[in-house]
Design a protein around this motif. Structure first.
Motif, PDB file in Angstrom:
ATOM      1  N   ASP A 220       0.839  -1.199   0.000  1.00 39.39           N
ATOM      2  CA  ASP A 220       0.000   0.000   0.000  1.00 39.39           C
ATOM      3  C   ASP A 220       0.877   1.253   0.000  1.00 39.39           C
ATOM      4  OD1 ASP A 220      -2.310  -1.465   0.024  1.00 39.39           O
ATOM      5  OD2 ASP A 220      -2.857  -0.995   2.096  1.00 39.39           O
ATOM      6  N   ARG A 221       0.349   2.307  -0.609  1.00 41.99           N
ATOM      7  CA  ARG A 221       1.063   3.579  -0.655  1.00 41.99           C
ATOM      8  C   ARG A 221       0.661   4.425   0.558  1.00 41.99           C
ATOM      9  NH1 ARG A 221       0.429   7.186  -5.109  1.00 41.99           N
ATOM     10  NH2 ARG A 221       2.578   7.828  -4.736  1.00 41.99           N
ATOM     11  N   ALA A 222       1.660   4.911   1.278  1.00 40.18           N
ATOM     12  CA  ALA A 222       1.417   5.725   2.465  1.00 40.18           C
ATOM     13  C   ALA A 222       2.205   7.016   2.359  1.00 40.18           C
ATOM     14  CB  ALA A 222       1.815   4.967   3.730  1.00 40.18           C
ATOM     15  N   LEU A 223       1.581   8.097   2.806  1.00 35.82           N
ATOM     16  CA  LEU A 223       2.227   9.402   2.836  1.00 35.82           C
ATOM     17  C   LEU A 223       2.295   9.879   4.274  1.00 35.82           C
ATOM     18  CD1 LEU A 223       3.267  12.094   1.595  1.00 35.82           C
ATOM     19  CD2 LEU A 223       0.856  12.778   1.343  1.00 35.82           C
ATOM     20  N   ASP A 224       3.511  10.144   4.748  1.00 39.99           N
ATOM     21  CA  ASP A 224       3.705  10.763   6.061  1.00 39.99           C
ATOM     22  C   ASP A 224       3.888  12.251   5.802  1.00 39.99           C
ATOM     23  OD1 ASP A 224       4.299  11.489   8.625  1.00 39.99           O
ATOM     24  OD2 ASP A 224       5.984  10.118   8.890  1.00 39.99           O
ATOM     25  N   LEU A 225       2.797  13.026   6.018  1.00 39.69           N
ATOM     26  CA  LEU A 225       2.746  14.398   5.542  1.00 39.69           C
ATOM     27  C   LEU A 225       3.524  15.378   6.414  1.00 39.69           C
ATOM     28  CD1 LEU A 225       1.501  16.175   3.309  1.00 39.69           C
ATOM     29  CD2 LEU A 225      -0.460  16.525   4.803  1.00 39.69           C
ATOM     30  N   CYS A 226       3.630  15.099   7.690  1.00 39.65           N
ATOM     31  CA  CYS A 226       4.399  15.955   8.617  1.00 39.65           C
ATOM     32  C   CYS A 226       5.476  15.065   9.236  1.00 39.65           C
ATOM     33  CB  CYS A 226       3.501  16.552   9.687  1.00 39.65           C
ATOM     34  SG  CYS A 226       2.074  17.459   9.046  1.00 39.65           S
ATOM     35  N   ALA A 227       6.414  14.618   8.415  1.00 46.64           N
ATOM     36  CA  ALA A 227       7.264  13.483   8.769  1.00 46.64           C
ATOM     37  C   ALA A 227       8.219  13.767   9.919  1.00 46.64           C
ATOM     38  CB  ALA A 227       8.046  13.010   7.550  1.00 46.64           C
ATOM     39  N   GLY A 228       8.727  14.995  10.035  1.00 45.48           N
ATOM     40  CA  GLY A 228       9.713  15.256  11.082  1.00 45.48           C
ATOM     41  C   GLY A 228      10.882  14.294  10.971  1.00 45.48           C
ATOM     42  N   GLY A 229      11.232  13.663  12.085  1.00 42.71           N
ATOM     43  CA  GLY A 229      12.332  12.705  12.098  1.00 42.71           C
ATOM     44  C   GLY A 229      12.029  11.392  11.411  1.00 42.71           C
ATOM     45  N   GLY A 230      10.764  11.134  11.114  1.00 43.43           N
ATOM     46  CA  GLY A 230      10.400   9.965  10.329  1.00 43.43           C
ATOM     47  C   GLY A 230      10.025   8.737  11.115  1.00 43.43           C
ATOM     48  N   GLY A 231       9.735   8.870  12.408  1.00 45.95           N
ATOM     49  CA  GLY A 231       9.417   7.695  13.209  1.00 45.95           C
ATOM     50  C   GLY A 231       8.217   6.920  12.697  1.00 45.95           C
ATOM     51  N   LYS A 232       7.165   7.613  12.303  1.00 47.48           N
ATOM     52  CA  LYS A 232       5.964   6.931  11.820  1.00 47.48           C
ATOM     53  C   LYS A 232       6.172   6.384  10.415  1.00 47.48           C
ATOM     54  CE  LYS A 232       3.322   9.690  14.967  1.00 47.48           C
ATOM     55  NZ  LYS A 232       4.586  10.294  15.485  1.00 47.48           N
ATOM     56  N   ALA A 233       6.938   7.109   9.596  1.00 50.22           N
ATOM     57  CA  ALA A 233       7.276   6.587   8.272  1.00 50.22           C
ATOM     58  C   ALA A 233       8.021   5.258   8.390  1.00 50.22           C
ATOM     59  CB  ALA A 233       8.116   7.609   7.509  1.00 50.22           C
ATOM     60  N   LEU A 234       8.960   5.191   9.325  1.00 53.21           N
ATOM     61  CA  LEU A 234       9.713   3.952   9.530  1.00 53.21           C
ATOM     62  C   LEU A 234       8.815   2.831  10.037  1.00 53.21           C
ATOM     63  CD1 LEU A 234      12.911   5.484  11.155  1.00 53.21           C
ATOM     64  CD2 LEU A 234      12.791   4.361   8.920  1.00 53.21           C
ATOM     65  N   ALA A 235       7.891   3.164  10.936  1.00 54.69           N
ATOM     66  CA  ALA A 235       6.981   2.137  11.470  1.00 54.69           C
ATOM     67  C   ALA A 235       6.091   1.578  10.375  1.00 54.69           C
ATOM     68  CB  ALA A 235       6.135   2.740  12.591  1.00 54.69           C
ATOM     69  N   LEU A 236       5.617   2.430   9.470  1.00 48.64           N
ATOM     70  CA  LEU A 236       4.767   1.961   8.368  1.00 48.64           C
ATOM     71  C   LEU A 236       5.579   1.166   7.356  1.00 48.64           C
ATOM     72  CD1 LEU A 236       2.647   5.191   7.873  1.00 48.64           C
ATOM     73  CD2 LEU A 236       1.896   3.058   8.942  1.00 48.64           C
ATOM     74  N   ALA A 237       6.806   1.596   7.090  1.00 42.68           N
ATOM     75  CA  ALA A 237       7.657   0.863   6.151  1.00 42.68           C
ATOM     76  C   ALA A 237       7.973  -0.530   6.672  1.00 42.68           C
ATOM     77  CB  ALA A 237       8.948   1.637   5.902  1.00 42.68           C
ATOM     78  N   ALA A 238       8.118  -0.661   7.997  1.00 40.79           N
ATOM     79  CA  ALA A 238       8.400  -1.978   8.579  1.00 40.79           C
ATOM     80  C   ALA A 238       7.244  -2.948   8.369  1.00 40.79           C
ATOM     81  CB  ALA A 238       8.695  -1.833  10.074  1.00 40.79           C
ATOM     82  N   ARG A 239       6.058  -2.426   8.099  1.00 43.02           N
ATOM     83  CA  ARG A 239       4.894  -3.270   7.823  1.00 43.02           C
ATOM     84  C   ARG A 239       4.709  -3.520   6.330  1.00 43.02           C
ATOM     85  NH1 ARG A 239       0.044  -0.552  11.048  1.00 43.02           N
ATOM     86  NH2 ARG A 239      -1.075  -2.266  10.024  1.00 43.02           N
ATOM     87  N   GLY A 240       5.649  -3.079   5.521  1.00 43.00           N
ATOM     88  CA  GLY A 240       5.621  -3.362   4.092  1.00 43.00           C
ATOM     89  C   GLY A 240       5.003  -2.284   3.237  1.00 43.00           C
ATOM     90  N   ALA A 241       4.640  -1.151   3.816  1.00 41.83           N
ATOM     91  CA  ALA A 241       4.060  -0.069   3.026  1.00 41.83           C
ATOM     92  C   ALA A 241       5.133   0.613   2.185  1.00 41.83           C
ATOM     93  CB  ALA A 241       3.388   0.943   3.942  1.00 41.83           C
TER      94      ALA A 241
END
Length: 383
Positions: A220-241
């Motif tokens: 799935d495609r996910a956008l972290d719109l207010c990414a900052g340091g990227g903690g949530k982006a990394l968490a979503l990527a770890a789930r295969g997004a």
């Protein structure tokens, strides 16, 4: 450093913070200028400064003033330590107590005892209801250190074992299968193999729970719109997004490529003009008061004003409207804050749904230190 010398350093730092310096920047400046201070000394001074900032109003009442010296005097009295043993005039220590200081001070009352500004205390009493006293008390203490296991590289049990081999003790939490709470050895964390090899990342339990509550499938495609340091982006990527990260201030993402490489995650960064197209999931972890994280950023609650909060709320509404433009039909917009205030949470969602009838609220989570760790809010809005 002696306890008196540590107190003198804390007084100096607190006076600089009182003059407008950010706490973290001032602590860093002091550490760089104090090569004589060992790691234990630096940690002790940091703890003393942050504990005093978390309890600034009650310490001011007990110490009879707002100066760094009065705040430390109040801290000593709260701890039951005889101030004369620390404010003793010893070499590198603070000057001895004066007769006026011996007489000054009183028990804190009302919002002073909860260590909140008056206007914030009133707002939180309304928003938290019967939980207010317990939450306010929790905000006066030190926050736990939480790690998120990178399940793309290790199980939580494996990460726990590898951390232990390097002297970092951590225990899992049943509320989230990626979460480990560090119980000892936290200062060894960044030298550990688990950290070096990307098996764990720092992320609070509440944020982990919010990310885990989001429905997203591998690919799935996910956008972290207010990414900052990227903690949530990394968490979503770890789930295969397939994750795209963007932040209006690109400098906030400067560590993201290094963190992604360590975690073995492929995260695309949108260009300067912002993200394009539609996504299955858009995460908007918006700028907020940070009231749920005041244990970690204790000086922030003393800087917040009603005017600044109103400006933040306008920004939040603007970001929600922008984020909606990137959600595909059937996709999800995840609105997040680390706030305890309804005006930043439920009220924002209500206003958004009124203006965007093509969205509906699927689920929401409102977390406090009583139910998770940091105060945190999530609303999953489906288009």
């Amino acid at each position: 450093m002696t306890p008196s010398a540590r107190a003198a350093a804390a007084i100096q730092i607190l006076d600089a913070i009182n003059a407008g310096a950010p706490a973290e920047a001032q602590l860093t400046r002091w550490a760089r200028a104090s090569r004589f201070a060992g790691s234990g000394d630096r940690a002790a001074v940091r703890d003393l400064v942050y504990q005093t900032l978390r309890r600034r109003r009650s310490h001011a009442a007990l110490g009879g003033g707002d100066s760094g010296r009065a705040l430390i005097l109040g801290a000593l009295r709260e701890a039951g330590t005889d101030p004369a043993t620390i404010l003793d005039g010893s070499r590198h220590g603070p000057a001895p107590l004066t007769a006026q200081e011996l007489k000054a001070g009183r028990p804190p009352s009302g919002a002073e005892a909860s260590d909140l500004p008056d206007w914030i205390s009133l707002r939180l009493q309304q928003d938290l209801g019967p939980d207010f006293d317990a939450v306010a008390s929790a905000l006066r203490g030190r926050a736990p250190v939480w790690l998120r296991t990178n399940l793309a590289r290790a199980t939580t049990a494996d990460a726990q074992s590898i951390l232990a081999a390097d002297g970092v003790q951590a225990i899992p939490d049943s509320r989230c299968d990626t979460a480990l709470c560090v119980t000892s050895g936290e200062r060894r964390l960044q030298a550990s193999a688990a950290w070096r090899d990307g098996l764990v990342e720092l992320q609070d339990l509440s944020a982990q729970m919010a990310c885990a509550a989001l429905e997203i499938a591998p690919g799935d495609r996910a956008l972290d719109l207010c990414a900052g340091g990227g903690g949530k982006a990394l968490a979503l990527a770890a789930r295969g997004a397939r994750v795209t990260a963007w932040d209006i201030a690109p400098a906030r993402m400067r560590d993201l490529p290094r963190r992604a490489e360590r975690a073995g995650a492929a995260i695309e960064q949108a260009g300067a003009l912002g993200p394009k197209g539609l996504y299955d999931l858009v995460v908007a972890d918006v700028p907020c008061s940070g009231s749920g994280t005041w244990r970690r950023t204790a000086d922030a609650k003393w800087r917040l004003t009603p005017e600044a909060l109103a400006a933040l709320e306008r920004t939040q509404a603007e970001i929600l409207a922008q984020a909606a433009n990137h959600v595909r039909p059937g996709g999800t917009l995840a609105y997040m804050t680390c706030s305890l205030l309804r005006s930043e949470n439920e009220a924002q969602v209500c206003g958004f749904l009124t203006a965007h009838p093509d969205f509906r609220l699927k689920t929401s989570l409102s977390m406090t230190p009583l139910t998770a760790s940091d105060g945190f809010f999530l609303a999953a809005l489906v288009r």
